[in-house]
Design a protein around this motif. Structure first.
Motif, PDB file in Angstrom:
ATOM      1  N   ARG A   1       2.309   7.139  -6.733  1.00 17.72           N
ATOM      2  CA  ARG A   1       1.317   8.097  -7.057  1.00 17.72           C
ATOM      3  C   ARG A   1       1.804   9.508  -6.782  1.00 17.72           C
ATOM      4  NH1 ARG A   1      -3.363   5.940  -4.401  1.00 17.72           N
ATOM      5  NH2 ARG A   1      -3.127   4.142  -5.659  1.00 17.72           N
ATOM      6  N   HIS A   2       2.556   9.523  -5.430  1.00 18.38           N
ATOM      7  CA  HIS A   2       2.662  10.932  -4.889  1.00 18.38           C
ATOM      8  C   HIS A   2       4.110  11.174  -4.861  1.00 18.38           C
ATOM      9  CE1 HIS A   2      -1.830  11.368  -4.381  1.00 18.38           C
ATOM     10  NE2 HIS A   2      -1.859  10.241  -3.429  1.00 18.38           N
ATOM     11  N   GLY A   3       5.073  10.204  -4.804  1.00 14.05           N
ATOM     12  CA  GLY A   3       6.334  10.385  -4.787  1.00 14.05           C
ATOM     13  C   GLY A   3       6.499  10.140  -2.899  1.00 14.05           C
ATOM     14  N   PHE A   4       7.770  10.726  -2.660  1.00 15.66           N
ATOM     15  CA  PHE A   4       8.197  10.492  -1.243  1.00 15.66           C
ATOM     16  C   PHE A   4       7.646  11.833  -0.702  1.00 15.66           C
ATOM     17  CE2 PHE A   4      11.102   7.229  -2.518  1.00 15.66           C
ATOM     18  CZ  PHE A   4      10.833   6.395  -1.529  1.00 15.66           C
ATOM     19  N   THR A   5       6.874  11.891   0.520  1.00 16.57           N
ATOM     20  CA  THR A   5       6.462  13.293   1.016  1.00 16.57           C
ATOM     21  C   THR A   5       6.530  13.265   2.315  1.00 16.57           C
ATOM     22  OG1 THR A   5       4.264  12.155   1.541  1.00 16.57           O
ATOM     23  CG2 THR A   5       4.323  13.183  -0.522  1.00 16.57           C
ATOM     24  N   GLU A   6       6.977  14.380   2.788  1.00 15.87           N
ATOM     25  CA  GLU A   6       7.595  14.696   4.298  1.00 15.87           C
ATOM     26  C   GLU A   6       6.379  14.395   5.142  1.00 15.87           C
ATOM     27  OE1 GLU A   6       9.738  18.183   5.308  1.00 15.87           O
ATOM     28  OE2 GLU A   6      10.774  17.914   3.457  1.00 15.87           O
ATOM     29  N   ASP A   7       5.196  14.460   5.059  1.00 13.74           N
ATOM     30  CA  ASP A   7       4.092  14.282   5.804  1.00 13.74           C
ATOM     31  C   ASP A   7       4.013  12.670   6.359  1.00 13.74           C
ATOM     32  OD1 ASP A   7       3.062  14.007   3.199  1.00 13.74           O
ATOM     33  OD2 ASP A   7       1.006  13.837   3.771  1.00 13.74           O
ATOM     34  N   HIS A   8       4.684  11.903   5.285  1.00 18.86           N
ATOM     35  CA  HIS A   8       4.754  10.412   5.534  1.00 18.86           C
ATOM     36  C   HIS A   8       5.937   9.956   6.621  1.00 18.86           C
ATOM     37  CE1 HIS A   8       1.640  10.160   2.361  1.00 18.86           C
ATOM     38  NE2 HIS A   8       1.213   9.301   3.300  1.00 18.86           N
ATOM     39  N   PHE A   9       7.009  11.034   6.824  1.00 18.18           N
ATOM     40  CA  PHE A   9       7.877  10.909   7.711  1.00 18.18           C
ATOM     41  C   PHE A   9       7.335  10.607   9.212  1.00 18.18           C
ATOM     42  CE2 PHE A   9      11.178  13.391   5.197  1.00 18.18           C
ATOM     43  CZ  PHE A   9      11.125  12.578   4.080  1.00 18.18           C
ATOM     44  N   PRO A  10       7.979   9.501   9.833  1.00 20.14           N
ATOM     45  CA  PRO A  10       7.198   9.221  11.078  1.00 20.14           C
ATOM     46  C   PRO A  10       7.683  10.372  12.297  1.00 20.14           C
ATOM     47  CG  PRO A  10       9.325   7.732  10.603  1.00 20.14           C
ATOM     48  CD  PRO A  10       8.887   8.755   9.303  1.00 20.14           C
ATOM     49  N   ASP A  11       7.010  10.374  13.437  1.00 27.44           N
ATOM     50  CA  ASP A  11       7.495  11.278  14.431  1.00 27.44           C
ATOM     51  C   ASP A  11       8.726  11.011  15.009  1.00 27.44           C
ATOM     52  OD1 ASP A  11       5.221  12.769  13.704  1.00 27.44           O
ATOM     53  OD2 ASP A  11       3.926  11.859  15.216  1.00 27.44           O
TER      54      ASP A  11
ATOM     55  N   GLN B   1       0.854  -1.307  -0.102  1.00 26.25           N
ATOM     56  CA  GLN B   1      -0.005   0.201   0.018  1.00 26.25           C
ATOM     57  C   GLN B   1       0.977   1.181   0.209  1.00 26.25           C
ATOM     58  OE1 GLN B   1      -2.950  -1.638  -0.937  1.00 26.25           O
ATOM     59  NE2 GLN B   1      -3.640   0.413  -0.050  1.00 26.25           N
ATOM     60  N   ASN B   2       2.024   1.095   0.835  1.00 26.01           N
ATOM     61  CA  ASN B   2       2.922   2.487   0.889  1.00 26.01           C
ATOM     62  C   ASN B   2       3.455   2.567  -0.549  1.00 26.01           C
ATOM     63  OD1 ASN B   2       2.092   3.034   3.551  1.00 26.01           O
ATOM     64  ND2 ASN B   2       4.146   2.125   4.466  1.00 26.01           N
ATOM     65  N   ALA B   3       3.911   1.464  -1.088  1.00 24.83           N
ATOM     66  CA  ALA B   3       4.626   1.605  -2.337  1.00 24.83           C
ATOM     67  C   ALA B   3       3.608   2.085  -3.361  1.00 24.83           C
ATOM     68  CB  ALA B   3       5.041   0.341  -2.856  1.00 24.83           C
ATOM     69  N   LYS B   4       2.359   1.852  -3.352  1.00 27.86           N
ATOM     70  CA  LYS B   4       1.622   2.311  -4.422  1.00 27.86           C
ATOM     71  C   LYS B   4       1.294   3.891  -3.989  1.00 27.86           C
ATOM     72  CE  LYS B   4      -2.427   0.146  -4.091  1.00 27.86           C
ATOM     73  NZ  LYS B   4      -3.601  -0.608  -4.160  1.00 27.86           N
ATOM     74  N   GLU B   5       1.261   4.284  -2.838  1.00 28.62           N
ATOM     75  CA  GLU B   5       1.081   5.988  -2.563  1.00 28.62           C
ATOM     76  C   GLU B   5       2.562   6.561  -2.924  1.00 28.62           C
ATOM     77  OE1 GLU B   5      -1.237   7.671  -1.144  1.00 28.62           O
ATOM     78  OE2 GLU B   5      -2.444   6.106  -1.475  1.00 28.62           O
TER      79      GLU B   5
ATOM     80  N   LEU C   1      15.083  16.224  -4.146  1.00 21.78           N
ATOM     81  CA  LEU C   1      16.113  15.580  -5.132  1.00 21.78           C
ATOM     82  C   LEU C   1      15.883  14.031  -5.695  1.00 21.78           C
ATOM     83  CD1 LEU C   1      19.209  16.388  -2.528  1.00 21.78           C
ATOM     84  CD2 LEU C   1      18.289  17.763  -4.659  1.00 21.78           C
ATOM     85  N   ILE C   2      14.904  13.565  -5.110  1.00 23.51           N
ATOM     86  CA  ILE C   2      14.274  12.297  -5.730  1.00 23.51           C
ATOM     87  C   ILE C   2      13.671  12.260  -6.890  1.00 23.51           C
ATOM     88  CG2 ILE C   2      13.056  10.153  -5.238  1.00 23.51           C
ATOM     89  CD1 ILE C   2      13.533  10.770  -2.055  1.00 23.51           C
ATOM     90  N   SER C   3      14.027  11.637  -7.779  1.00 28.01           N
ATOM     91  CA  SER C   3      13.479  11.516  -9.164  1.00 28.01           C
ATOM     92  C   SER C   3      13.104   9.876  -9.777  1.00 28.01           C
ATOM     93  CB  SER C   3      14.135  12.429 -10.070  1.00 28.01           C
ATOM     94  OG  SER C   3      15.276  11.829 -10.360  1.00 28.01           O
ATOM     95  N   LYS C   4      12.617   9.946 -10.675  1.00 30.56           N
ATOM     96  CA  LYS C   4      12.386   8.454 -11.274  1.00 30.56           C
ATOM     97  C   LYS C   4      12.070   7.560 -10.359  1.00 30.56           C
ATOM     98  CE  LYS C   4      14.192   6.043 -15.042  1.00 30.56           C
ATOM     99  NZ  LYS C   4      15.313   5.039 -15.263  1.00 30.56           N
ATOM    100  N   VAL C   5      11.008   7.368  -9.671  1.00 32.70           N
ATOM    101  CA  VAL C   5      10.559   6.486  -8.642  1.00 32.70           C
ATOM    102  C   VAL C   5       9.702   5.494  -9.388  1.00 32.70           C
ATOM    103  CG1 VAL C   5       8.894   6.118  -6.630  1.00 32.70           C
ATOM    104  CG2 VAL C   5      10.360   8.335  -7.063  1.00 32.70           C
ATOM    105  N   ASP C   6       9.920   4.442  -9.247  1.00 29.62           N
ATOM    106  CA  ASP C   6       9.539   3.053  -9.690  1.00 29.62           C
ATOM    107  C   ASP C   6       9.593   1.994  -8.778  1.00 29.62           C
ATOM    108  OD1 ASP C   6       7.895   1.807 -11.863  1.00 29.62           O
ATOM    109  OD2 ASP C   6       9.735   1.811 -13.221  1.00 29.62           O
TER     110      ASP C   6
END
Length: 192
Positions: free
Chosen positions: A18-28, A11-15, A182-187
């Motif tokens: 879809r949206h790239g790595f996002t800071e709001d998904h970084f853990p506390d 599920q996380n991989a699909k996200e 700096l992250i690109s080409k996510v697959d």
């Protein structure tokens, strides 16, 4: 340019796709090298395991801690794991490599100086008590207090449990991308 591999739930991989790595998904809570998107990179002198294998095993071992839900479980109850491949375009001067003896000694010196802060009482969210890493806590503190440069990427040889519980020898090179732009080409990684 670096190619990294990030192990996570299906599920996380699909996200991420879809949206790239996002800071709001970084853990506390803080991991080994501070806040950022983590992955493993290939290192010819470390033939123990491929970065894709280490990423997948890390995700598998940590499935319960990271709260992978029923959508990420197979009928057998085993977690559905995916490995995300990504590219990082970063200049050498923007990389903090703790395999470099000078950078390592600097951090160890600061760690001694701020030991009381590192071991202060903290409250953790579920699962985080197992992972909140004192090195990551220190790195975040030093950056916040401007005692350490906020590098775009952190690198260190680390040990990820594959077969044994622990080892004193690194089996992979871990990266933490602090500036996710700096992250690109996510697959999704697929074996070749």
């Amino acid at each position: 340019m670096l190619i990294g591999f990030h192990g996570t739930s299906y599920q996380n991989a699909k996200e991420i796709l879809r949206h790239g790595f996002t800071e709001d998904h970084f853990p506390d809570w803080t991991s080994d090298l501070g806040r950022g998107a983590y992955g493993y990179i290939a290192v010819p002198e470390m033939p123990f395991a491929t970065p894709t294998h280490i990423a997948a095993e890390y995700a598998r071992l940590k499935a319960d801690m990271h709260g992978y839900g029923q959508a990420d479980r197979r009928a057998s109850g085993n977690p559905r794991i995916s490995v995300v491949e990504f590219r990082v375009d970063v200049a050498d001067e923007d990389i903090c490599d703790f395999n470099n003896p000078e950078q390592y000694r600097t951090l160890i010196g600061l760690k001694r100086r701020f030991e009381a802060f590192i071991h202060a009482e903290r409250t953790f969210t579920s699962g985080a008590a197992y992972r909140d890493n004192e090195d990551g806590i220190l790195i975040e503190y030093l950056i916040r207090k401007r005692l350490m440069r906020d590098y775009h990427l952190m690198v260190m040889d680390t040990y990820t449990p594959l077969f044994a519980k622990m080892s004193n020898f690194a089996n992979g090179r871990e990266i933490c991308v602090r500036h996710i732009g700096l992250i690109s080409k996510v697959d999704l990684y697929r074996r070749k």
